[in-house]
Write an enzyme that holds these catalytic residues in place. Structure first.
Site, PDB file in Angstrom:
ATOM      1  N   GLU A   9       0.798  -1.236   0.000  1.00  0.00           N
ATOM      2  CA  GLU A   9       0.000   0.000   0.000  1.00  0.00           C
ATOM      3  C   GLU A   9       0.824   1.275   0.000  1.00  0.00           C
ATOM      4  O   GLU A   9       0.427   2.273  -0.583  1.00  0.00           O
ATOM      5  CB  GLU A   9      -0.954   0.003   1.204  1.00  0.00           C
ATOM      6  CG  GLU A   9      -2.079  -1.001   1.063  1.00  0.00           C
ATOM      7  CD  GLU A   9      -3.071  -0.924   2.202  1.00  0.00           C
ATOM      8  OE1 GLU A   9      -3.527   0.174   2.521  1.00  0.00           O
ATOM      9  OE2 GLU A   9      -3.387  -1.969   2.788  1.00  0.00           O
ATOM     10  N   ASP A  82      -2.758  -4.595   3.186  1.00  0.00           N
ATOM     11  CA  ASP A  82      -3.064  -4.933   4.579  1.00  0.00           C
ATOM     12  C   ASP A  82      -4.143  -6.013   4.676  1.00  0.00           C
ATOM     13  O   ASP A  82      -5.045  -6.097   3.837  1.00  0.00           O
ATOM     14  CB  ASP A  82      -3.530  -3.691   5.339  1.00  0.00           C
ATOM     15  CG  ASP A  82      -2.405  -2.692   5.548  1.00  0.00           C
ATOM     16  OD1 ASP A  82      -1.231  -3.064   5.358  1.00  0.00           O
ATOM     17  OD2 ASP A  82      -2.701  -1.532   5.888  1.00  0.00           O
ATOM     18  N   ASP A  84      -6.974  -6.486   6.155  1.00  0.00           N
ATOM     19  CA  ASP A  84      -8.246  -6.062   6.712  1.00  0.00           C
ATOM     20  C   ASP A  84      -9.182  -5.771   5.547  1.00  0.00           C
ATOM     21  O   ASP A  84      -8.821  -5.979   4.382  1.00  0.00           O
ATOM     22  CB  ASP A  84      -8.082  -4.842   7.632  1.00  0.00           C
ATOM     23  CG  ASP A  84      -7.445  -3.645   6.927  1.00  0.00           C
ATOM     24  OD1 ASP A  84      -7.352  -3.645   5.677  1.00  0.00           O
ATOM     25  OD2 ASP A  84      -7.032  -2.700   7.620  1.00  0.00           O
ATOM     26  N   GLU A  86     -10.307  -3.018   4.131  1.00  0.00           N
ATOM     27  CA  GLU A  86      -9.846  -2.027   3.159  1.00  0.00           C
ATOM     28  C   GLU A  86      -8.686  -2.565   2.339  1.00  0.00           C
ATOM     29  O   GLU A  86      -8.605  -2.329   1.129  1.00  0.00           O
ATOM     30  CB  GLU A  86      -9.445  -0.733   3.882  1.00  0.00           C
ATOM     31  CG  GLU A  86     -10.597  -0.013   4.544  1.00  0.00           C
ATOM     32  CD  GLU A  86     -11.734   0.295   3.576  1.00  0.00           C
ATOM     33  OE1 GLU A  86     -11.484   0.898   2.517  1.00  0.00           O
ATOM     34  OE2 GLU A  86     -12.886  -0.103   3.866  1.00  0.00           O
ATOM     35  N   TYR A 303       0.994  -5.029  13.097  1.00  0.00           N
ATOM     36  CA  TYR A 303      -0.089  -4.246  12.496  1.00  0.00           C
ATOM     37  C   TYR A 303      -0.861  -3.468  13.558  1.00  0.00           C
ATOM     38  O   TYR A 303      -1.230  -4.019  14.604  1.00  0.00           O
ATOM     39  CB  TYR A 303      -1.034  -5.177  11.735  1.00  0.00           C
ATOM     40  CG  TYR A 303      -1.982  -4.455  10.823  1.00  0.00           C
ATOM     41  CD1 TYR A 303      -1.522  -3.566   9.863  1.00  0.00           C
ATOM     42  CD2 TYR A 303      -3.349  -4.672  10.904  1.00  0.00           C
ATOM     43  CE1 TYR A 303      -2.397  -2.905   9.018  1.00  0.00           C
ATOM     44  CE2 TYR A 303      -4.238  -4.024  10.057  1.00  0.00           C
ATOM     45  CZ  TYR A 303      -3.746  -3.142   9.122  1.00  0.00           C
ATOM     46  OH  TYR A 303      -4.611  -2.480   8.284  1.00  0.00           O
ATOM     47  N   ARG A 305      -3.819  -1.869  13.418  1.00  0.00           N
ATOM     48  CA  ARG A 305      -5.285  -1.838  13.428  1.00  0.00           C
ATOM     49  C   ARG A 305      -5.789  -3.212  13.848  1.00  0.00           C
ATOM     50  O   ARG A 305      -5.871  -4.128  13.044  1.00  0.00           O
ATOM     51  CB  ARG A 305      -5.841  -1.453  12.058  1.00  0.00           C
ATOM     52  CG  ARG A 305      -5.498  -0.032  11.647  1.00  0.00           C
ATOM     53  CD  ARG A 305      -6.253   0.408  10.406  1.00  0.00           C
ATOM     54  NE  ARG A 305      -5.893   1.758  10.018  1.00  0.00           N
ATOM     55  CZ  ARG A 305      -4.979   2.070   9.100  1.00  0.00           C
ATOM     56  NH1 ARG A 305      -4.347   1.106   8.465  1.00  0.00           N
ATOM     57  NH2 ARG A 305      -4.708   3.325   8.812  1.00  0.00           N
ATOM     58  N   HIS A 349      -6.492  -8.923  14.655  1.00  0.00           N
ATOM     59  CA  HIS A 349      -5.144  -9.436  14.446  1.00  0.00           C
ATOM     60  C   HIS A 349      -4.541  -9.677  15.816  1.00  0.00           C
ATOM     61  O   HIS A 349      -5.189  -9.494  16.843  1.00  0.00           O
ATOM     62  CB  HIS A 349      -4.287  -8.411  13.687  1.00  0.00           C
ATOM     63  CG  HIS A 349      -4.784  -8.096  12.325  1.00  0.00           C
ATOM     64  ND1 HIS A 349      -4.408  -8.783  11.204  1.00  0.00           N
ATOM     65  CD2 HIS A 349      -5.647  -7.136  11.904  1.00  0.00           C
ATOM     66  CE1 HIS A 349      -5.013  -8.266  10.143  1.00  0.00           C
ATOM     67  NE2 HIS A 349      -5.768  -7.276  10.540  1.00  0.00           N
TER      68      HIS A 349
END
Length: 931
Positions: A9, A82, A84, A86, A303, A305, A349
């Site tokens: 990303e 990532d 997740d 998104e 990570y 988030r 996570h």
């Protein structure tokens, strides 16, 4: 030779990943989303399965072009965004637009280490379309919400406003807290403190009188009424008891020892990291996440988030090994400790922790700036503490009694005092980390103190008996940290969205900061009132929380995206397993309404005047005073009489008396006279009352804008005369020139008091009246003496600070407030930060000072600078810059007439574009009302 193409990303993540993968892989960055819904229009086919119309972003066009070129020589494609929703959606969009002809693999990892990357390469998977559906549902949902509801706010409150699925309930929480503060009625109460003459001495507080417990602040409700289970002391009774107690003997009634134990907190997840980062480091939620993102992408932490607190087996072993190495085996918990999982969401996570192998903060200090190092240290300490032994000790509670004469009844009563202290015998996890007071709650260790050895019946000597008065306080406003905690409790939004939501409500003008507190604007009051009265289900906390659960269900394949959106937008369907909006959230008897019908049925029933009017109360003549948001700012109104509100006045401080004071002040649009043919106004501004000569269309000769000057402290807008205004406008007063170097010296008044000025050398003088009386000789005498500044009624050495705040948690340097050329600022010697809106020096806490510095560092870093380092410029460069500026200014003046029509046309075009903008939770949604 062809090699795999790996797409991540961000450029920072790509750079770190390249170190581990080496030259055998081509690593590129998508730089976030490459595609999104177009900014203008709905772009969702609501009649055909809610099919969205995507387009490449401007940056996405370039990225896709470059990636397509790279794919021509690639052997396979690894999508490493990532793990997740998104991240999954970004990978899906890349797949859709790149249309690769080589094998495609989804590569996922939650930490950027050699072992994690190798494992991800060896164990790829495919695109998780359940997660893609959830991400797309969320994006469509937010677009529908913003597209339908925001225009209602434009028509009934003000242009440019926005509504959002998470944004609006967040604002509601802040507004509700301010309403509580407005409605709150304070109450006075008294107690008595005793300081003993023992060794060591200790404090004891009055607990009961004649067997009845004495009231404390928690015993009063929000209307100022005290509980009938306690007795509230007034000043007379407390003072009388204290005077009588001064002559009494204090006897030990009871001594109780009990073991003390405190356990460590779980490792960080996103919400607790944001909260502790705010409390301990004074960073905003968005700052915490930005710094954490950088630490993750550069391979320092896992990570960031996550809503889980578990540690992997590898991390557990590394943590326990680090504890033993740093603190010794006696500090290690007997067995590995896994904490309870907080969420079953798809975004879960492992906990946020340092990457393996663990590196201590000292080991990475050379690679991180001060802000990054502070957050890394916090994460490292919290992770280690989670596997350390409990802190243990002994808590001693003592009760003392003494007789006193109650003057209100003439009776002799027994007064009972309580004291407690905790002695920590083994610090355990506290050797590395102690959670903030807000997180750990009422821990006995907060009152850590040593009490002397006492036994029942002992007489305790007393040094002082002091009656103390208190006033109850309304519930505290939310800070970013406490708001994140409340959003988490209500399950509104997700950890990854909270920081951006809190920033959004500030950027949109719904909330501003007073210190660290989040204060709602009157516009926020109007918006929330409209939503509560006409779209209550949309800002219902349970509905917002259930939506997140539904998105999780969609990601797991337990619900279908199209069916869920259909019911949400159009209302009741035959599928009763899919929830929809109800007229009253939670009521099974109400008809199921869809968003579209909810808006259509309510729009014509919204009275804009009523929504935007908030009664304050009546004046002495019984005339109602109200407050309104206003297109150009909030104002108070009584009949046809209006007055603007200072922009730093919180809603709970706007009383009837304050409104009357503002209404009584002269109106700024009515001149009090003329000077040389130009009007003179008396106005009230952000920093207090001032006079203004001329206006923006007709400024004084030789000036580009009106001349303004603050009123003296002994002047009022109601009584200001034209003669006084003339004297103020004449400032600065030229006293003459320094006979030695010819430098002019002036006397003037500033935001922080009167002064004399010689170039950049400012010296305080005693009073405002002295501005018009001081002579050149007196000024020269001031300059012949060491520089001083005013503090209260005293002159202090110039180098001394205005205020001391203690040690900054990020830079670990002493923070002070100083008076500078452009006003008061806070500094740690490396970074300087001006005071913000709503800040007053006498009210600034150490926490707010640290936050201001954190915000300033963030701004410096965002501009590519390094906090604490000054840009170097030679005299030659400075002169060239000055010459270029002069040349540019001359050219600008020459071209002004020629460019005016184009500028006007551009402004009109910009204005038209602005009118079509409304926002949901995920950025700007542009709506053309003519579509």
């Amino acid at each position: 030779m062809s090699k795999p193409l790996v797409v991540v990303e961000s450029p920072a993540k790509a750079k770190t990943l390249s170190k581990f993968l080496g030259s055998d892989y081509d690593v590129r960055a998508s730089v976030g989303h490459v595609a999104d819904l177009p900014s203008k229009g709905l772009n969702i086919d609501t009649e055909n399965g809610f099919k969205p119309t995507y387009e490449l972003t401007e940056r996405g066009k370039t990225v896709v072009k470059e990636l397509k070129a790279a794919l021509k020589d690639a052997s396979e494609l690894y999508l490493a965004t990532d793990e997740d929703r998104e991240g999954e959606a970004i990978s899906w969009h890349l797949l859709e637009y790149l249309k690769p002809k080589v094998p495609v693999k989804r590569m996922v990892f939650h930490e950027i280490t050699k072992a994690a990357i190798d494992h991800a390469v060896d164990n790829p998977r495919g695109i998780d379309y359940g997660m893609v559906d959830a991400a797309e549902t969320r994006r469509i949902l937010d677009r529908l919400y913003g597209y339908e509801v925001s225009p209602v706010l434009w028509r009934r409150v003000n242009r440019g406003l926005s509504a959002g699925r998470v944004q609006s309930p967040t604002v509601r929480l802040i507004v509700e807290r301010e309403r509580e503060r407005i409605a709150y009625i304070t109450a006075d109460y008294w107690d008595i403190d005793v300081v003993t003459a023992t060794d060591p001495e200790f404090d004891a507080k009055l607990h009961a009188v004649a067997g009845a417990r004495v009231a404390g602040g928690k015993d009063f409700d929000n209307r100022g009424n005290v509980s009938d289970k306690v007795t509230a002391l007034d000043e007379a009774r407390a003072t009388g008891l204290a005077e009588s107690l001064a002559e009494s003997d204090f006897t030990v009634k009871s001594v109780e020892d009990k073991p003390y134990k405190s356990s460590p907190k779980a490792p960080f997840m996103t919400s607790t990291l944001q909260q502790e980062g705010g409390r301990k480091l004074r960073l905003s939620s968005s700052q915490v996440m930005r710094v954490a993102q950088g630490l993750y992408e550069r391979g320092f932490i896992t990570y960031m988030r996550t809503d889980d607190v578990i540690l992997s087996d590898e991390a557990m072993a590394a943590t326990r090994d680090a504890v033993t190495k740093e603190y010794g085996s006696k500090y290690l918990n007997a067995a590995p400790k896994q904490y309870k999982k907080k969420s079953k969401g798809q975004d879960a996570h492992e906990a946020i922790r340092p990457t393996t192998p663990y590196r201590s903060p000292d080991a990475v200090s050379a690679e991180l700036n001060s802000q990054e190092l502070s957050l890394y240290r916090l994460i490292w300490q919290r992770t280690l503490a989670s596997q350390m032994a409990d802190a243990t000790g002994v808590t001693v509670s003592v009760r003392l009694t003494a007789p006193a004469t109650d003057r209100t009844t003439g009776e002799i009563v027994e007064c009972e005092f309580s004291a407690s202290g905790t002695t920590i015998t083994f610090p355990g996890y506290r050797a590395v980390y102690v959670a903030s007071k807000e997180e750990r709650g009422d821990d006995a260790a907060d009152k850590e103190a040593l009490l002397p050895e006492l036994k029942v019946g002992d007489i305790v000597p007393v040094a002082s008996v002091t009656p103390n008065g208190h006033t109850t306080t309304p519930p505290a406003r939310f800070t970013e940290a406490s708001l994140v905690k409340r959003l988490e409790e209500l399950e509104i939004g997700r950890p990854s969205t909270w920081a951006s939501i809190i920033q959004t409500v500030q950027d949109r003008g719904y909330v501003w900061k007073k210190g660290q507190a989040l204060v709602p604007t009157w516009t926020a009051f109007a918006v929330i009132r409209l939503l509560e009265e006409h779209f209550d289900a949309l800002v219902d906390y349970d509905f917002t929380a259930s939506t997140e659960n539904d998105l999780d269900a969609i990601s797991r394949g337990e619900r279908q995206k199209d069916q869920w959106l259909t019911r949400f937008y159009f209302g009741q369907t035959d599928d009763h397993d899919v929830p929809a909006i109800t007229a009253e959230a939670g009521s099974a008897d109400d008809a199921l309404l869809g968003l579209k019908r909810l808006v259509e049925e309510n729009l014509d029933h919204i009275d804009a005047a009523e929504i935007n009017t908030f009664p304050l109360g009546n004046d002495e003549n019984g005339e109602l005073i109200v407050v309104k948001p206003g297109r150009y700012g909030p104002y108070v109104k009584r009949g046809e009489d209006t007055a603007g509100l200072p922009d730093n006045l919180p809603p709970d401080e706007l009383t009837v008396a304050k409104a009357i004071e503002l209404l009584a002040a002269p109106k700024g649009d009515e001149p009090i006279g003329e000077l040389d043919g130009l009007p003179v106004y008396a106005k009230n501004g952000r920093y207090g009352p001032y006079v203004q000569w001329g206006d923006h269309d007709n400024p004084p000769p030789g000036l580009e804008k009106p001349k303004m000057s603050s009123l003296f402290s002994n002047m009022t807008l109601e009584e200001i005369t034209l003669e006084q205004a003339e004297k103020l406008i004449s400032l600065p007063r030229h006293l003459g020139d320094d006979p030695e170097d010819g430098t002019p010296i002036y006397a003037n008044n500033g935001r922080y008091g009167p002064y004399v000025q010689k170039e950049k050398d400012y010296r305080n003088i005693d009073s405002e009246d002295q501005i018009f009386e001081i002579t050149l000789e007196q000024a020269l005498k001031i300059y012949s003496e060491p520089k001083v500044y005013k503090r209260g009624n005293r002159n202090m050495a110039a180098k001394g600070p205005l205020k001391e705040f203690g040690t900054d948690p990020v830079s670990e340097k002493n923070v002070t407030a100083k008076d500078g050329r452009f006003g008061v600022y806070v500094t740690d010697g490396e970074t300087n930060a001006s005071l913000g809106k709503g800040d007053r020096l006498e009210e600034i806490t150490p926490e707010r000072a640290f936050e201001l510095l954190a915000i300033r560092r963030e701004a410096i870093i965002a501009k590519g600078g390094t906090p604490g380092k000054k840009a170097k410029a030679t005299k030659k460069k400075a002169a060239a810059k000055k010459k270029a500026a002069a040349k540019k200014s001359a050219a600008k003046k020459k071209a002004a007439k020629k460019k005016a029509p184009a500028k006007k046309k551009a402004a009109a075009k910009k204005s038209a574009a602005k009118k079509s903008t409304a926002g949901g939770d995920d950025g700007v949604v542009v709506v053309d009302l003519n579509d």
